[in-house]
Design an enzyme around this catalytic site. Structure first.
Site, PDB file in Angstrom:
ATOM      1  N   ASP A 189      33.949  35.936  38.391  1.00 51.88           N
ATOM      2  CA  ASP A 189      34.996  36.919  38.633  1.00 51.88           C
ATOM      3  C   ASP A 189      34.365  38.300  38.804  1.00 51.88           C
ATOM      4  OD1 ASP A 189      37.265  38.459  38.714  1.00 51.88           O
ATOM      5  OD2 ASP A 189      38.078  37.762  36.798  1.00 51.88           O
ATOM      6  N   HIS A 191      36.231  40.829  39.447  1.00 49.50           N
ATOM      7  CA  HIS A 191      37.254  41.644  38.794  1.00 49.50           C
ATOM      8  C   HIS A 191      37.556  42.938  39.545  1.00 49.50           C
ATOM      9  CE1 HIS A 191      39.750  41.742  35.232  1.00 49.50           C
ATOM     10  NE2 HIS A 191      39.086  40.728  34.728  1.00 49.50           N
ATOM     11  N   GLU A 215      36.141  35.428  42.346  1.00 46.42           N
ATOM     12  CA  GLU A 215      37.457  36.021  42.152  1.00 46.42           C
ATOM     13  C   GLU A 215      37.407  37.537  42.336  1.00 46.42           C
ATOM     14  OE1 GLU A 215      40.703  36.341  38.487  1.00 46.42           O
ATOM     15  OE2 GLU A 215      39.243  34.700  38.545  1.00 46.42           O
ATOM     16  N   GLU A 241      45.889  37.750  40.718  1.00 49.17           N
ATOM     17  CA  GLU A 241      46.378  38.025  39.369  1.00 49.17           C
ATOM     18  C   GLU A 241      47.093  39.368  39.268  1.00 49.17           C
ATOM     19  OE1 GLU A 241      43.119  39.812  36.509  1.00 49.17           O
ATOM     20  OE2 GLU A 241      42.256  38.131  37.599  1.00 49.17           O
ATOM     21  N   HIS A 291      46.395  32.200  37.120  1.00 49.49           N
ATOM     22  CA  HIS A 291      45.699  33.094  36.192  1.00 49.49           C
ATOM     23  C   HIS A 291      46.408  33.040  34.843  1.00 49.49           C
ATOM     24  CE1 HIS A 291      45.101  37.290  34.530  1.00 49.49           C
ATOM     25  NE2 HIS A 291      43.850  36.965  34.798  1.00 49.49           N
TER      26      HIS A 291
END
Length: 383
Positions: A189, A191, A215, A241, A291
């Protein structure tokens, strides 16, 4: 049947549970929360109280549209998270009323168990931590039965950073790959903490190690940049998400910016809204991986969705590093990992029973600090 009350309970470490009561003694549970903003979401839930008290809880779509349309400033994390938790609880009530799981009301089961992915992050490490610590967690996850694992890139990363940073990112991923072998999947991820330019470089460097997906390689505000990064690599890209309702996912899906769509059922609008998003993704042959960094009620809602959608890749499991069971001390029957899967609960509604006698010991005031990241010069990095 009519709704008589809404009760919210703040539960450590950062969860908020919602209990909706009815005049027939049937109650439903939901999880309306934004991480670090539970008190704000609580206020939003209470604003819906006048339209919910006395309403028929079985009219879920009618109530959903009423909550969503009644506000001038639609969407966003607070409003949609409040609606999401309420919607979960309404489905729980409806399933208990008709004595069937939610997935039966959404078309029936496509599968009887769900593949889970766990996290590789030691407790108490908000920033960098040694690779050996990660490998210890990796061994624990393997012992718990996980066949999919994910970890987050270590921030901060400059918009155009040096080769040493790239080598550190690759070294960490390569170490985990060597430990788990080729049969276990690993995702990473970003992020949204990495610029498009550095994401393209990092993705190219990670390709030989076959990530299951990367991700949020860039922040979700600019879908065209997500498309550009996605086209630069053979690694599947995942995101979603931080998007809300089917309207928020439309551009991401239509522009084929990702291969994996990640609705969060506590934020995107709830179970049925996530079902609509999954159907939209299916038309582009995209997979979904819901998520879920939150609690056992959130996971229960995800499991109901996971049971009935054909395009499920895996389900995020938010269990703590020291155990794989989620809901211990909260649910009468906690979720348990078996060979990397959790079996779909077959009980009515969300398929769980909350042990209310245990909740008092877990209550807290609902405050939670969100850290921010800085570079050495004091400038703020993307979270």
């Amino acid at each position: 049947m009519k709704i008589t009350d809404l009760k919210m309970i703040h539960i450590r470490p950062r969860w908020m549970f919602l209990k909706i009561e009815t005049d027939e003694g049937i109650c439903g549970w939901g999880e309306p929360v934004v991480e670090g903003r539970a008190r704000t979401v609580e206020t939003a839930v209470n604003e819906f109280r006048p339209m919910l008290i006395g309403a028929d809880p079985l009219k879920i779509e009618h109530l959903w549209q009423g909550m969503y349309r009644r506000t001038f400033y639609r969407g966003g994390p607070i409003l949609c998270s409040a609606i999401s938790g309420i919607e979960m609880a309404l489905w729980d009530i409806k399933g208990k009323y008709y004595n069937m799981p939610v997935f039966e009301m959404l078309g029936g089961a496509y599968r009887d168990k769900v593949r889970m992915y766990g996290h590789l992050k030691p407790t108490g490490h908000p920033g960098d931590f040694p690779i050996p610590d990660m490998l210890k967690i990796t061994d624990k996850r393997l012992a718990d039965g996980f066949t999919v694992m994910k970890y987050s890139i270590i921030p901060p990363i400059r918009p155009i950073d040096n080769m040493e940073m790239v080598d550190k990112v690759v070294e960490r991923f390569a170490a985990v790959r060597e430990r788990v072998g080729k049969k276990v999947d690993i995702a990473i991820d970003f992020h949204g903490r990495v610029s498009p330019a550095m994401s393209i470089r990092l993705l190219k460097a990670l390709e030989p190690y076959y990530p299951l997906f990367v991700e949020e390689p860039v922040l979700p505000e600019n879908v065209d940049e997500m498309v550009r990064v996605s086209r630069s690599t053979t690694i599947p890209i995942a995101a979603g998400e931080r998007l809300f309702t089917k309207f928020g996912f439309r551009e991401l899906i239509e522009k084929q910016a990702v291969s994996v769509v990640q609705p969060d059922l506590c934020h995107c609008g709830g179970i049925f809204e996530a079902r609509k998003i999954a159907a939209m993704a299916e038309t582009y042959y995209m997979q979904i991986a819901p998520h879920n960094p939150l609690g056992p009620i959130s996971l229960a809602a995800c499991m109901q969705l996971d049971a009935c959608v054909p395009n499920l890749l895996a389900q995020e499991h938010p269990g703590m590093p020291d155990h794989a069971d989620l809901g211990v001390g909260i649910l009468k029957t906690p979720f348990k990992i078996e060979d990397g899967y959790i079996r779909i609960p077959e009980g009515p509604g969300l398929g769980i029973e909350v042990d209310e006698s245990k909740l008092d010991a877990l209550r807290f005031d609902g405050t939670w600090d969100t850290p921010h990241l800085e570079f050495e010069d004091g400038s703020i990095a993307d979270w």
